[in-house]
Design a protein around this motif. Structure first.
Motif, mmCIF file in Angstrom:
data_model
loop_
_atom_site.group_PDB
_atom_site.id
_atom_site.type_symbol
_atom_site.label_atom_id
_atom_site.label_comp_id
_atom_site.label_asym_id
_atom_site.label_seq_id
_atom_site.Cartn_x
_atom_site.Cartn_y
_atom_site.Cartn_z
ATOM 1 N N LEU A 132 27.535 29.868 -5.809
ATOM 2 C CA LEU A 132 27.275 31.027 -4.954
ATOM 3 C C LEU A 132 27.098 32.268 -5.809
ATOM 4 O O LEU A 132 27.521 32.324 -6.973
ATOM 5 N N ASP A 133 26.471 33.278 -5.214
ATOM 6 C CA ASP A 133 26.338 34.565 -5.911
ATOM 7 C C ASP A 133 27.525 35.456 -5.586
ATOM 8 O O ASP A 133 27.857 36.369 -6.332
ATOM 9 N N GLY A 177 22.437 46.123 -3.435
ATOM 10 C CA GLY A 177 22.561 46.237 -4.896
ATOM 11 C C GLY A 177 22.106 44.957 -5.584
ATOM 12 O O GLY A 177 21.438 44.991 -6.618
ATOM 13 N N MET A 178 22.450 43.820 -4.988
ATOM 14 C CA MET A 178 22.070 42.531 -5.603
ATOM 15 C C MET A 178 20.548 42.357 -5.582
ATOM 16 O O MET A 178 19.957 41.870 -6.546
ATOM 17 N N PHE A 179 19.922 42.762 -4.470
ATOM 18 C CA PHE A 179 18.462 42.664 -4.404
ATOM 19 C C PHE A 179 17.814 43.561 -5.463
ATOM 20 O O PHE A 179 16.844 43.165 -6.105
ATOM 21 N N ILE A 180 18.376 44.754 -5.612
ATOM 22 C CA ILE A 180 17.805 45.687 -6.605
ATOM 23 C C ILE A 180 17.917 45.074 -8.005
ATOM 24 O O ILE A 180 16.977 45.092 -8.792
ATOM 25 N N GLU A 181 19.079 44.481 -8.289
ATOM 26 C CA GLU A 181 19.267 43.844 -9.608
ATOM 27 C C GLU A 181 18.297 42.678 -9.811
ATOM 28 O O GLU A 181 17.729 42.521 -10.888
ATOM 29 N N LEU A 182 18.120 41.893 -8.762
ATOM 30 C CA LEU A 182 17.200 40.754 -8.857
ATOM 31 C C LEU A 182 15.786 41.224 -9.167
ATOM 32 O O LEU A 182 15.089 40.654 -10.000
ATOM 33 N N GLU A 183 15.398 42.297 -8.451
ATOM 34 C CA GLU A 183 14.047 42.837 -8.659
ATOM 35 C C GLU A 183 13.872 43.302 -10.094
ATOM 36 O O GLU A 183 12.839 43.086 -10.713
ATOM 37 N N ALA A 184 14.931 43.933 -10.618
ATOM 38 C CA ALA A 184 14.851 44.456 -11.985
ATOM 39 C C ALA A 184 14.681 43.312 -12.984
ATOM 40 O O ALA A 184 14.043 43.457 -14.023
ATOM 41 N N LYS A 185 15.267 42.151 -12.634
ATOM 42 C CA LYS A 185 15.193 41.000 -13.551
ATOM 43 C C LYS A 185 13.854 40.279 -13.458
ATOM 44 O O LYS A 185 13.466 39.562 -14.366
ATOM 45 N N THR A 212 12.324 30.275 3.522
ATOM 46 C CA THR A 212 11.697 31.589 3.697
ATOM 47 C C THR A 212 12.721 32.725 3.623
ATOM 48 O O THR A 212 12.370 33.889 3.794
ATOM 49 N N CYS A 213 13.978 32.379 3.404
ATOM 50 C CA CYS A 213 15.020 33.421 3.404
ATOM 51 C C CYS A 213 15.245 33.994 2.009
ATOM 52 O O CYS A 213 15.180 33.283 1.017
ATOM 53 N N ASP A 214 15.546 35.296 1.991
ATOM 54 C CA ASP A 214 15.914 35.942 0.730
ATOM 55 C C ASP A 214 17.409 35.800 0.481
ATOM 56 O O ASP A 214 17.861 35.874 -0.650
ATOM 57 N N ALA A 215 18.151 35.645 1.569
ATOM 58 C CA ALA A 215 19.604 35.493 1.406
ATOM 59 C C ALA A 215 20.173 34.698 2.575
ATOM 60 O O ALA A 215 19.626 34.717 3.678
ATOM 61 N N LEU A 216 21.265 34.009 2.273
ATOM 62 C CA LEU A 216 22.003 33.287 3.321
ATOM 63 C C LEU A 216 23.454 33.744 3.254
ATOM 64 O O LEU A 216 24.069 33.744 2.179
ATOM 65 N N VAL A 217 23.974 34.160 4.403
ATOM 66 C CA VAL A 217 25.375 34.577 4.463
ATOM 67 C C VAL A 217 26.089 33.571 5.365
ATOM 68 O O VAL A 217 25.889 33.555 6.576
ATOM 69 N N ARG A 236 16.466 28.955 -5.093
ATOM 70 C CA ARG A 236 15.619 29.547 -6.135
ATOM 71 C C ARG A 236 16.362 30.731 -6.758
ATOM 72 O O ARG A 236 17.255 31.293 -6.134
ATOM 73 N N PRO A 237 15.964 31.143 -7.967
ATOM 74 C CA PRO A 237 16.660 32.273 -8.590
ATOM 75 C C PRO A 237 16.529 33.573 -7.787
ATOM 76 O O PRO A 237 17.340 34.479 -7.937
ATOM 77 N N ASP A 238 15.501 33.658 -6.926
ATOM 78 C CA ASP A 238 15.337 34.901 -6.158
ATOM 79 C C ASP A 238 16.074 34.843 -4.807
ATOM 80 O O ASP A 238 15.929 35.732 -3.985
ATOM 81 N N GLN A 239 16.848 33.790 -4.586
ATOM 82 C CA GLN A 239 17.602 33.708 -3.322
ATOM 83 C C GLN A 239 19.094 33.959 -3.581
ATOM 84 O O GLN A 239 19.634 33.528 -4.602
ATOM 85 N N ILE A 240 19.704 34.637 -2.609
ATOM 86 C CA ILE A 240 21.120 34.993 -2.767
ATOM 87 C C ILE A 240 21.959 34.191 -1.763
ATOM 88 O O ILE A 240 21.639 34.145 -0.578
ATOM 89 N N LEU A 241 23.022 33.594 -2.279
ATOM 90 C CA LEU A 241 23.911 32.806 -1.409
ATOM 91 C C LEU A 241 25.282 33.472 -1.350
ATOM 92 O O LEU A 241 25.923 33.688 -2.385
#
Ligand code: CTP
Length: 432
Positions: free
Chosen positions: A368-369, A420-428, A290-295, A340-345
């Motif tokens: 990793l991203d 910025g990474m989320f914005i780029e992902l959304e654009a893609k 359920t996460c959009d990103a993991l740090v 998934r491609p919409d998740q950021i690591l």
């Protein structure tokens, strides 16, 4: 000097703010702003500014320096803001905890306008010899400053160095002064930014704080402890400070945060305390979907004892103690394979040699991203310290060096990058 985030975050509203239609512009509702007024001629504009902020919906509390009273009265600012303006550092208070300390804690933002060369110099050097500078240092709120002074004073290397410190080390936002004729008749850069642009910058900053609203971000923090027997463990030097700073910064921007930590902290967001790499893996894997990103800031032990003794190992049993270790799962590596491609690591790498090489290899190997690398051989930064200095490597080949600064400032910067990474992902993402 740049006012980061201003154009990006105001979205459609900047037009209104800049055209002076402040009456209909109420983005600051429920925001508490501490307006610091320093002693320069531009202090006379503080009345207009306080009024505009109030009309934009903010609860404005003024703290003025004694010198500011030479240019504007406390009564004017009290009347305009409808809150008592403060000035005296050692005044009488009925309360054991003075009201202004409460204010410093609850402020959403501190705005110093005008900020004189003097106040800028004091803040850059941690000097707090009046109420305003004391409150700024006693607060964790974001600080914005609108410098105003004679152009020669502004151009002086001392002032420029101090501004550089405030902007890059303490992450203050500087609202750049304008070019024009200043009060003494000199022409140059040093005029305080207009009331409209200051209000717009403040709104941008406060709105920017919600830029991660709706995002779920998991952060891991601390060092795992791998048991040997019921009383002993193998651990590492990680204090958890970087991860906690990261979780705080993300929560401050509206993200829904899950902190999986080996260190117990009291926060308004969800904190799950774990001990071993296995515990951490279990929690992280179950929440990851359920996460959009993991740090992953956690220092996860790479090995654990092959056998954990049921009872305390006695020193009388033998002269030497030989322990056998087995590899722990690499949590982020496993997630890098299934994300998934919409998740950021985002990974962290603490290295003692070949920093760039090792970090770049981990970035690639673990899919990793982004990886945040730091050199643990540099004294006074990294493990246990409040400061860090890092290199950020992106999967896209980008590289950025952040010089030594507080971990919270690094966390804020990483949040900017993540946004910025989320914005780029959304654009893609194709619109369906
Ligand atoms: N990491 C992880 N699980 C592990 C070890 C590390 O998820 N068992 C994550 C860390 O949280 C960090 C990244 O991987 O985000 C890099 O960790 P690091 O310890 O620097 O790398 P390792 O792969 O363990 O390599 P080494 O210790 O050999 O340098």
């Amino acid at each position: 000097m740049k006012n980061k985030g201003q154009s990006k975050s105001l979205r459609g509203k900047d037009k209104k703010a800049n055209s002076g239609e402040l009456d209909n512009f109420v983005p600051l509702e429920n925001k508490t702003i501490l307006l610091g007024v320093a002693g320069g001629i531009a202090a006379y504009k503080a009345c207009d500014l306080a009024s505009a902020l109030r009309r934009a919906g903010a609860d404005v509390h003024v703290v003025m320096t004694p010198n500011a009273k030479e240019f504007v009265t406390q009564l004017s600012l009290t009347t305009i803001t409808r809150n008592q303006a403060h000035c005296e550092q050692f005044g009488q208070s009925d309360n054991w905890r003075p009201e202004h300390i409460e204010l410093a804690k609850k402020a959403d933002l501190i705005l110093i306008a005008p900020a004189t060369a003097d106040v800028i110099g004091k803040l850059a050097n941690g000097i707090c010899d009046d109420l305003l500078t004391t409150m700024v240092i006693a607060s964790q709120a974001k600080v914005m400053i609108a410098p105003a002074m004679n152009p020669t004073m502004l151009a002086h290397p001392a002032t420029q160095n101090n501004l550089e410190t405030l902007e890059n080390r303490f992450r203050y936002d500087i609202i750049p002064p304008e070019f024009g004729e200043v009060a003494c008749g000199d022409i140059g850069s040093g005029k305080m930014a207009s009331v409209e642009s200051i209000v717009a910058a403040v709104a941008a900053r406060l709105l920017a704080h919600g830029t991660l609203t709706g995002r779920q971000v998991m952060v891991t923090a601390g060092g795992t402890r791998e048991p040997i027997d019921p009383v002993r463990f193998i651990g590492n030097r990680s204090s958890g400070k970087m991860g906690i700073a990261m979780a705080d910064a993300l929560a401050g921007r509206g993200a829904e945060v899950i902190l999986v930590s080996t260190v117990q902290v009291n926060r308004s967001y969800q904190v799950i305390v774990v001990e071993t790499a296995h515990d951490m893996q279990e929690v992280v894997e179950s929440e990851f979907d359920t996460c959009d990103a993991l740090v992953m800031t956690a220092a996860v032990a790479d090995f654990r004892a092959l056998r954990v003794a049921n009872h305390k190992i006695k020193k009388t049993e033998s002269e030497d103690l030989v322990l056998e270790f087995t590899k722990n799962p690499d949590i982020i590596d496993l997630l890098g394979r299934v994300k998934r491609p919409d998740q950021i690591l985002i990974g962290f790498a603490a290295e003692s040699e070949e920093l760039l090489n090792n970090a770049a290899q981990k970035l690639k190997r673990k899919n990793l991203d982004m990886i945040v690398a730091n050199d643990i051989t540099v004294p006074d930064i990294g493990f246990g310290s409040d400061d860090n200095a890092v290199i950020i490597l992106g999967a896209d080949g980008s590289r950025e060096n952040l010089q030594r600064m507080p971990k919270r400032a690094i966390a804020e910067h990483l949040c900017d990058v993540l946004e910025g990474m989320f914005i780029e992902l959304e654009a893609k993402t194709p619109v369906v």
